[in-house]
Design a protein around this motif. Structure first.
Motif, PDB file in Angstrom:
ATOM      1  N   THR A 131       0.798  -1.210   0.000  1.00 53.28           N
ATOM      2  CA  THR A 131       0.000   0.000   0.000  1.00 53.28           C
ATOM      3  C   THR A 131       0.835   1.266   0.000  1.00 53.28           C
ATOM      4  OG1 THR A 131      -0.119  -0.067   2.418  1.00 53.28           O
ATOM      5  CG2 THR A 131      -1.912  -1.108   1.196  1.00 53.28           C
ATOM      6  N   TYR A 132       2.089   1.128   0.424  1.00 51.81           N
ATOM      7  CA  TYR A 132       2.889   2.335   0.545  1.00 51.81           C
ATOM      8  C   TYR A 132       4.377   2.027   0.582  1.00 51.81           C
ATOM      9  CZ  TYR A 132       4.977   6.464   2.646  1.00 51.81           C
ATOM     10  OH  TYR A 132       5.769   7.554   2.891  1.00 51.81           O
ATOM     11  N   TYR A 133       5.129   2.860  -0.111  1.00 54.25           N
ATOM     12  CA  TYR A 133       6.583   2.894   0.024  1.00 54.25           C
ATOM     13  C   TYR A 133       6.994   4.358   0.178  1.00 54.25           C
ATOM     14  CZ  TYR A 133       7.262  -1.932  -1.614  1.00 54.25           C
ATOM     15  OH  TYR A 133       7.257  -3.301  -1.748  1.00 54.25           O
ATOM     16  N   ALA A 134       7.880   4.615   1.073  1.00 54.22           N
ATOM     17  CA  ALA A 134       8.455   5.954   1.160  1.00 54.22           C
ATOM     18  C   ALA A 134       9.237   6.250  -0.121  1.00 54.22           C
ATOM     19  CB  ALA A 134       9.388   6.052   2.365  1.00 54.22           C
ATOM     20  N   ASP A 135       9.200   7.478  -0.557  1.00 54.95           N
ATOM     21  CA  ASP A 135       9.900   7.840  -1.790  1.00 54.95           C
ATOM     22  C   ASP A 135      11.377   7.474  -1.720  1.00 54.95           C
ATOM     23  OD1 ASP A 135       8.018  10.915  -2.428  1.00 54.95           O
ATOM     24  OD2 ASP A 135       7.599   8.819  -2.933  1.00 54.95           O
ATOM     25  N   SER A 136      11.933   7.582  -0.548  1.00 50.85           N
ATOM     26  CA  SER A 136      13.367   7.350  -0.383  1.00 50.85           C
ATOM     27  C   SER A 136      13.776   5.894  -0.577  1.00 50.85           C
ATOM     28  CB  SER A 136      13.821   7.828   0.997  1.00 50.85           C
ATOM     29  OG  SER A 136      13.094   7.152   2.012  1.00 50.85           O
ATOM     30  N   VAL A 137      12.799   4.982  -0.556  1.00 53.87           N
ATOM     31  CA  VAL A 137      13.143   3.565  -0.686  1.00 53.87           C
ATOM     32  C   VAL A 137      12.532   2.919  -1.925  1.00 53.87           C
ATOM     33  CG1 VAL A 137      13.314   3.408   1.829  1.00 53.87           C
ATOM     34  CG2 VAL A 137      11.222   2.625   0.682  1.00 53.87           C
TER      35      VAL A 137
END
Length: 118
Positions: free
Chosen positions: A57-63
Motif C-alpha cells: 500500500t505504501y513505500y516511502a519515496d526514499s526507498v
C-alpha cells in the motif's frame, strides 16, 4: 499480537539485508503491517506497508525501487528486502501492525538496527 523483528546488521553501501517480522497471537487478515525506521536525531518515518492480503500500500519515496515488502501468511511473517543500501538507510527498523479500520498502529515489535557503512 506479538511482533518479533530480526535481520538487522552491518552492511556496506550497495549491500542488501532482509528484515523479518514474525507475528504471533491473535493476528487477523484485516491487519495492515508496516515497517518504520528511526535514525539518530530524526523522527520515525514509515518505510513500507502491506496488508495481509498482500497488496503493498505504501513505500516511502526514499526507498522506492530499492526496498520490497512482502508477507508469508502461512508463517505469519512480513519481510522487508532492502537492496542498494545507502548510509542514509542507517536506522533502527521497527515492524508494527494495525487493524485496517484504524489509523494508529497498536502493535509494535522491538527494533532491529541496520547500519550501512560508507
Amino acid at each position: 499480537v506479538q511482533l518479533q523483528a530480526s535481520g538487522g546488521g552491518l552492511v556496506q553501501t550497495g549491500g542488501s539485508l532482509r528484515l523479518s517480522c514474525a507475528a504471533s497471537g491473535r493476528t487477523s487478515s484485516t491487519y495492515v503491517m508496516g515497517w518504520f525506521r528511526q535514525a539518530p536525531g530524526k523522527e520515525r518515518e514509515t518505510v513500507a506497508t502491506i496488508t495481509w492480503s498482500g497488496n503493498p500500500t505504501y513505500y516511502a519515496d526514499s526507498v522506492k525501487g530499492r526496498f520490497t515488502i512482502s508477507r508469508d501468511n502461512a508463517k505469519k511473517t512480513v519481510y522487508l528486502q532492502m537492496n542498494s543500501l545507502k548510509p542514509d538507510d542507517t536506522a533502527v527498523y521497527y515492524c508494527a501492525a494495525r487493524n485496517i479500520e484504524r489509523t494508529a498502529y497498536g502493535y509494535w515489535g522491538q527494533g532491529t538496527l541496520v547500519t550501512v557503512s560508507s
